[in-house]
Design a protein around this motif. Structure first.
Motif, PDB file in Angstrom:
ATOM      1  N   VAL A  38      87.160  58.338  38.574  1.00 46.36           N
ATOM      2  CA  VAL A  38      86.333  59.532  38.738  1.00 46.36           C
ATOM      3  C   VAL A  38      84.902  59.127  39.077  1.00 46.36           C
ATOM      4  O   VAL A  38      84.270  59.697  39.975  1.00 46.36           O
ATOM      5  CB  VAL A  38      86.365  60.414  37.462  1.00 46.36           C
ATOM      6  CG1 VAL A  38      85.312  61.505  37.516  1.00 46.36           C
ATOM      7  CG2 VAL A  38      87.743  61.025  37.275  1.00 46.36           C
ATOM      8  N   ARG A  39      84.370  58.123  38.357  1.00 44.63           N
ATOM      9  CA  ARG A  39      82.999  57.663  38.632  1.00 44.63           C
ATOM     10  C   ARG A  39      82.865  57.120  40.047  1.00 44.63           C
ATOM     11  O   ARG A  39      81.879  57.389  40.732  1.00 44.63           O
ATOM     12  CB  ARG A  39      82.583  56.600  37.620  1.00 44.63           C
ATOM     13  CG  ARG A  39      82.003  57.229  36.371  1.00 44.63           C
ATOM     14  CD  ARG A  39      81.374  56.182  35.482  1.00 44.63           C
ATOM     15  NE  ARG A  39      82.367  55.874  34.448  1.00 44.63           N
ATOM     16  CZ  ARG A  39      82.737  54.664  34.071  1.00 44.63           C
ATOM     17  NH1 ARG A  39      82.192  53.606  34.600  1.00 44.63           N
ATOM     18  NH2 ARG A  39      83.645  54.498  33.144  1.00 44.63           N
ATOM     19  N   ARG A  40      83.856  56.352  40.493  1.00 43.56           N
ATOM     20  CA  ARG A  40      83.818  55.819  41.858  1.00 43.56           C
ATOM     21  C   ARG A  40      83.869  56.953  42.877  1.00 43.56           C
ATOM     22  O   ARG A  40      83.158  56.915  43.886  1.00 43.56           O
ATOM     23  CB  ARG A  40      84.976  54.868  42.094  1.00 43.56           C
ATOM     24  CG  ARG A  40      84.621  53.436  41.781  1.00 43.56           C
ATOM     25  CD  ARG A  40      85.742  52.493  42.142  1.00 43.56           C
ATOM     26  NE  ARG A  40      86.557  52.368  40.920  1.00 43.56           N
ATOM     27  CZ  ARG A  40      87.863  52.404  40.866  1.00 43.56           C
ATOM     28  NH1 ARG A  40      88.569  52.522  41.951  1.00 43.56           N
ATOM     29  NH2 ARG A  40      88.496  52.312  39.728  1.00 43.56           N
ATOM     30  N   ALA A  41      84.705  57.957  42.621  1.00 44.19           N
ATOM     31  CA  ALA A  41      84.819  59.080  43.552  1.00 44.19           C
ATOM     32  C   ALA A  41      83.527  59.887  43.598  1.00 44.19           C
ATOM     33  O   ALA A  41      83.109  60.341  44.668  1.00 44.19           O
ATOM     34  CB  ALA A  41      85.988  59.978  43.141  1.00 44.19           C
ATOM     35  N   LYS A  42      82.873  60.051  42.452  1.00 46.73           N
ATOM     36  CA  LYS A  42      81.589  60.756  42.431  1.00 46.73           C
ATOM     37  C   LYS A  42      80.533  60.000  43.224  1.00 46.73           C
ATOM     38  O   LYS A  42      79.677  60.594  43.864  1.00 46.73           O
ATOM     39  CB  LYS A  42      81.102  60.944  40.993  1.00 46.73           C
ATOM     40  CG  LYS A  42      81.741  62.069  40.258  1.00 46.73           C
ATOM     41  CD  LYS A  42      81.166  62.124  38.863  1.00 46.73           C
ATOM     42  CE  LYS A  42      81.041  63.523  38.370  1.00 46.73           C
ATOM     43  NZ  LYS A  42      80.440  63.569  37.032  1.00 46.73           N
ATOM     44  N   GLY A  43      80.586  58.671  43.149  1.00 46.32           N
ATOM     45  CA  GLY A  43      79.621  57.840  43.864  1.00 46.32           C
ATOM     46  C   GLY A  43      79.715  57.984  45.372  1.00 46.32           C
ATOM     47  O   GLY A  43      78.730  57.815  46.084  1.00 46.32           O
ATOM     48  N   THR A  44      80.894  58.293  45.882  1.00 45.42           N
ATOM     49  CA  THR A  44      81.070  58.459  47.328  1.00 45.42           C
ATOM     50  C   THR A  44      80.723  59.874  47.773  1.00 45.42           C
ATOM     51  O   THR A  44      80.682  60.135  48.967  1.00 45.42           O
ATOM     52  CB  THR A  44      82.520  58.156  47.740  1.00 45.42           C
ATOM     53  OG1 THR A  44      83.389  59.088  47.106  1.00 45.42           O
ATOM     54  CG2 THR A  44      82.918  56.740  47.389  1.00 45.42           C
ATOM     55  N   HIS A  45      80.486  60.770  46.834  1.00 48.02           N
ATOM     56  CA  HIS A  45      80.150  62.177  47.111  1.00 48.02           C
ATOM     57  C   HIS A  45      81.252  62.882  47.909  1.00 48.02           C
ATOM     58  O   HIS A  45      80.979  63.775  48.700  1.00 48.02           O
ATOM     59  CB  HIS A  45      78.805  62.297  47.822  1.00 48.02           C
ATOM     60  CG  HIS A  45      77.677  61.682  47.053  1.00 48.02           C
ATOM     61  ND1 HIS A  45      77.212  62.230  45.878  1.00 48.02           N
ATOM     62  CD2 HIS A  45      76.945  60.565  47.269  1.00 48.02           C
ATOM     63  CE1 HIS A  45      76.231  61.474  45.410  1.00 48.02           C
ATOM     64  NE2 HIS A  45      76.054  60.455  46.223  1.00 48.02           N
ATOM     65  N   ASP A  46      82.474  62.453  47.693  1.00 44.62           N
ATOM     66  CA  ASP A  46      83.636  63.074  48.327  1.00 44.62           C
ATOM     67  C   ASP A  46      84.252  64.037  47.318  1.00 44.62           C
ATOM     68  O   ASP A  46      84.861  63.615  46.330  1.00 44.62           O
ATOM     69  CB  ASP A  46      84.633  61.998  48.746  1.00 44.62           C
ATOM     70  CG  ASP A  46      85.841  62.554  49.474  1.00 44.62           C
ATOM     71  OD1 ASP A  46      85.893  63.780  49.706  1.00 44.62           O
ATOM     72  OD2 ASP A  46      86.736  61.764  49.819  1.00 44.62           O
TER      73      ASP A  46
END
Length: 82
Positions: A38-46
């Motif tokens: 989830v944190r990685r996905a938030k970082g990509t702003h996708d």
């Protein structure tokens, strides 16, 4: 046809306290792994990837909560064994 001994012993372990603790541990590890996703996905702003990661996290949290409830129920039923 030979019986799979590990499958039968796993069935016996599932209802035991050790089995529940093992299940809770594996659920906790899965929650940690999914929260990192989830944190990685938030970082990509996708937004779609973030929604997918959150949707994958919810059943894991529910599973961990159910196992924890079973452990607490066993503790209440038999307090001297805990």
């Amino acid at each position: 046809m030979a019986k799979n001994r590990s499958a039968t012993s796993a069935k016996g372990l599932r209802g035991s306290r050790a089995g529940l603790v093992l299940s809770l541990g594996s659920s906790a590890l899965a929650v940690i792994r999914a929260s990192k996703q989830v944190r990685r996905a938030k970082g990509t702003h996708d937004k779609l990837n973030t929604a997918d990661a959150v949707a994958g996290l919810l059943p894991l949290i529910t599973s961990a909560a159910l196992v924890l409830r079973q452990l607490r129920g066993r503790k209440r039923e038999n307090p001297e064994a805990a």
